[in-house]
Scaffold this motif. Structure first.
Motif, short mmCIF file in Angstrom:
data_model
loop_
_atom_site.label_atom_id
_atom_site.label_comp_id
_atom_site.label_asym_id
_atom_site.label_seq_id
_atom_site.Cartn_x
_atom_site.Cartn_y
_atom_site.Cartn_z
N VAL A 85 13.50 -20.27 -9.55
CA VAL A 85 13.25 -19.86 -8.12
C VAL A 85 12.30 -18.52 -8.56
O VAL A 85 12.51 -17.82 -9.02
N ARG A 86 11.55 -18.49 -7.40
CA ARG A 86 10.55 -17.27 -7.40
C ARG A 86 11.17 -16.23 -6.32
O ARG A 86 11.23 -16.85 -5.05
N LEU A 87 11.35 -15.23 -6.87
CA LEU A 87 11.78 -14.18 -5.57
C LEU A 87 10.92 -13.33 -5.12
O LEU A 87 10.27 -12.74 -5.79
N ILE A 88 10.88 -13.15 -3.81
CA ILE A 88 10.16 -12.20 -3.04
C ILE A 88 11.18 -11.64 -2.28
O ILE A 88 11.94 -12.00 -1.51
N ALA A 89 11.26 -9.85 -2.55
CA ALA A 89 12.08 -9.25 -1.82
C ALA A 89 11.25 -8.32 -0.86
O ALA A 89 10.09 -8.27 -1.06
N ALA A 90 11.87 -8.01 0.05
CA ALA A 90 11.38 -7.07 1.09
C ALA A 90 12.28 -6.00 1.49
O ALA A 90 13.56 -6.12 1.53
N THR A 91 11.52 -4.94 1.94
CA THR A 91 12.40 -3.81 2.30
C THR A 91 11.38 -2.74 3.10
O THR A 91 10.34 -2.71 3.25
N VAL A 141 8.12 -5.77 -9.80
CA VAL A 141 7.21 -5.89 -10.86
C VAL A 141 5.75 -5.92 -9.96
O VAL A 141 4.94 -5.33 -10.63
N VAL A 142 5.69 -6.48 -9.15
CA VAL A 142 4.44 -6.44 -8.03
C VAL A 142 5.00 -6.02 -6.95
O VAL A 142 5.33 -6.62 -5.98
N PRO A 143 4.69 -4.61 -6.62
CA PRO A 143 4.85 -3.96 -5.29
C PRO A 143 3.86 -4.37 -4.46
O PRO A 143 2.58 -4.49 -4.60
N VAL A 144 3.98 -4.81 -2.95
CA VAL A 144 2.77 -5.09 -2.07
C VAL A 144 2.98 -4.21 -1.09
O VAL A 144 4.13 -4.33 -0.20
N ASP A 145 2.29 -3.11 -0.70
CA ASP A 145 2.54 -2.32 0.26
C ASP A 145 1.90 -2.72 1.69
O ASP A 145 0.58 -2.93 1.48
N LEU A 146 2.75 -2.91 2.75
CA LEU A 146 1.95 -3.17 3.84
C LEU A 146 1.85 -2.24 4.86
O LEU A 146 3.05 -1.44 5.28
N PRO A 147 0.81 -1.60 5.03
CA PRO A 147 0.23 -0.26 5.54
C PRO A 147 0.79 -0.66 7.13
O PRO A 147 0.96 -1.74 7.70
N THR A 177 7.90 -11.84 -9.69
CA THR A 177 8.86 -11.27 -8.57
C THR A 177 7.98 -10.24 -7.63
O THR A 177 7.41 -9.32 -8.26
N ALA A 178 7.94 -10.31 -6.43
CA ALA A 178 7.04 -9.25 -5.73
C ALA A 178 8.09 -8.74 -4.73
O ALA A 178 9.15 -9.08 -4.39
N LEU A 179 7.90 -7.37 -4.43
CA LEU A 179 8.60 -6.70 -3.42
C LEU A 179 7.59 -5.91 -2.36
O LEU A 179 6.60 -5.35 -2.68
N VAL A 180 7.81 -6.77 -1.24
CA VAL A 180 6.92 -6.34 -0.04
C VAL A 180 7.72 -5.08 0.72
O VAL A 180 8.74 -5.07 1.03
N ILE A 181 6.91 -4.01 0.67
CA ILE A 181 7.36 -2.93 1.28
C ILE A 181 6.45 -2.59 2.64
O ILE A 181 5.35 -2.39 2.61
N GLY A 182 7.28 -2.57 3.55
CA GLY A 182 6.70 -2.01 4.83
C GLY A 182 7.70 -1.82 6.12
O GLY A 182 8.73 -2.34 6.16
N GLU A 183 7.15 -1.06 7.14
CA GLU A 183 7.84 -0.72 8.43
C GLU A 183 8.21 -2.04 9.01
O GLU A 183 7.57 -3.30 8.71
N THR A 184 9.20 -2.17 9.85
CA THR A 184 9.57 -3.12 10.66
C THR A 184 8.35 -3.93 11.38
O THR A 184 7.60 -3.00 12.17
#
Ligand SMILES: Nc1ncnc2c1ncn2[C@@H]1O[C@H](COP(=O)(O)OP(=O)(O)O)[C@@H](O)[C@H]1O
Ligand SMILES: [Mg+2]
Length: 384
Positions: free
Chosen positions: A170-176, A199-205, A59-66
């Motif tokens: 199902v693989r879950l990818i969440a975003a915030t 589990v896997v944080p993905v930081d989008l600058p 599971t990945a969590l994609v973190i980034g501004e709009t």
């Protein structure tokens, strides 16, 4: 520069017909995007990370501004994974009311509630064998958070009004775009769910922190909208390039896309001037802590002389000039021996090949006389 504009079309071929979204027009470009830009070193690191994690089911969590490309990254992870032939379902958790979001996610049986006249498959079930993208996961109501955690732990869903559990793969990818840790502290987001999804944080600058992406993105969107609007690609005045690089892009890539789209619609002269961008004056924007990169610093060292082309065309700087300067800047970092000779001979050889060994065409392409060209071709032993 082609290595940076990385072909994406094939990855989407199979996914195209299953892509769904509450607001399809909002993602139409990302669905059709034919190239992705990962030019800045920070973006390249990100791409490496994504390529590493794509194969796993984590599971990945994609973190980034709009507008930073969270959904695009999720689609990319899916496209690189072994699930690429399965569905990719995108759902925006903030777009549904509290009661609706559960029936959307988990589905329901006929008669589960008033108005449920027929059964409905939920997003988890329809993403089976593929990837489920839950955008703005921080907007999930608390009661739904509990149920989501259960689904992730048990790997099965129970439709509303049913007692039968359906196994799901199902693989879950969440975003915030909000600080979930802060939401956890404030008691708005469950801590156990937070640890389960990050589990896997993905930081989008944000775009302003990866300035090396700005001009390649401009070029990308100029190409995209040129084809759509059937216009020619305009040149960019140097002040326009400077402004594109200095602007802090609070709306990130989406804002840049809109600015280029609008500029193409209103420009008539074949040259984009700062006013065509319609950006708010820099002085009215929020304070910036770091100095912005200038065109010169991004392009490596700026030549102290003007080339003939620059003299002939001194009122505009094309993206090509910028890109050329950037490549040269890279060469200067670790220079090969005889750099001048190397660049010059590659230029002439390539132009000659490109013109199918036609000397008139080659001379015209390079903007030099045929005599000078012939002398040079002889030196390079390309002609006798
Ligand atoms: N690296 C990239 N290269 C090219 N286009 C991009 C890139 N990242 C984002 N975009 C484009 O920018 C827009 C916003 O991206 P999106 O994924 O919807 O952002 P978010 O979900 O973070 O709000 C989309 O049109 C998308 O295609
Ligand atoms: Mg989004």
């Amino acid at each position: 520069m082609h290595a940076e504009l990385w072909n994406y079309e094939r990855a989407f071929e199979s996914a195209d017909h299953v892509i769904t979204h509450p607001n399809p027009s909002a993602v139409s470009l990302s669905v059709r995007a034919s190239a992705l830009v990962f030019s800045d070193p920070r973006s390249q690191n990100l791409l490496n990370l994504i390529e590493k994690i794509a194969a796993s089911n984590a599971t990945a969590l994609v973190i980034g501004e709009t507008g930073t490309g969270k959904e695009l990254i999720a689609r990319h992870i899916h496209a690189l994974s072994t699930r690429r032939d399965g569905p990719f379902q995108a759902i925006n958790c903030g777009a549904f009311s509290e009661t609706l979001v559960e029936s959307e996610l988990f589905g329901y049986e006929r008669g589960a509630f008033t108005g449920a006249t027929s059964a409905k498959t939920g997003w988890f079930e329809s993403a089976n064998g593929g990837t489920l993208f839950l955008d703005e996961i921080g907007d999930l109501p608390q009661s739904t958070q509990v149920k989501l955690l259960r689904v992730l732990q048990e790997r099965e869903v129970v439709r509303l009004g049913s007692r039968k559990a359906t196994p799901i793969d199902v693989r879950l990818i969440a975003a915030t775009n909000v600080d979930l840790e802060e939401a956890v502290r404030a008691g708005r987001f469950r801590e156990d769910l937070y640890y389960r999804i990050k589990v896997v944080p993905v930081d989008l600058p944000p775009l302003r922190e990866r300035p090396g992406d700005i001009l390649p993105l401009v070029e990308h969107f100029l190409n995209v909208y040129k084809s759509r609007l059937h216009t020619n690609i305009p040149k960019l005045a140097p002040e326009t390039i400077q402004q594109l690089l200095e602007y802090p892009w609070p709306g990130n890539i989406r804002e840049l896309e809109n600015v280029i789209h609008r500029a193409l619609l209103i420009s008539t002269s074949g040259v984009l001037y700062p006013r065509d961008l319609g950006l708010p004056a820099i002085t009215t924007l929020t304070e910036r802590s770091e100095p912005r990169p200038s065109l010169t610093s991004l392009a490596g060292s700026k030549p102290s002389y003007q080339t003939q082309a620059e003299v002939a065309n001194s009122s505009t700087t094309t993206l090509e000039t910028y890109q050329l300067e950037r490549i040269l800047g890279q060469l200067f970092e670790s220079p090969p021996p005889n750099l001048f000779e190397l660049v010059n001979s590659v230029l002439v050889k390539k132009a000659y090949e490109y013109s199918n060994k036609n000397q008139v065409h080659t001379a015209k392409l390079l903007g030099i006389s045929r005599n000078i060209l012939r002398a040079r071709l002889k030196e390079l032993k390309l002609i006798a």
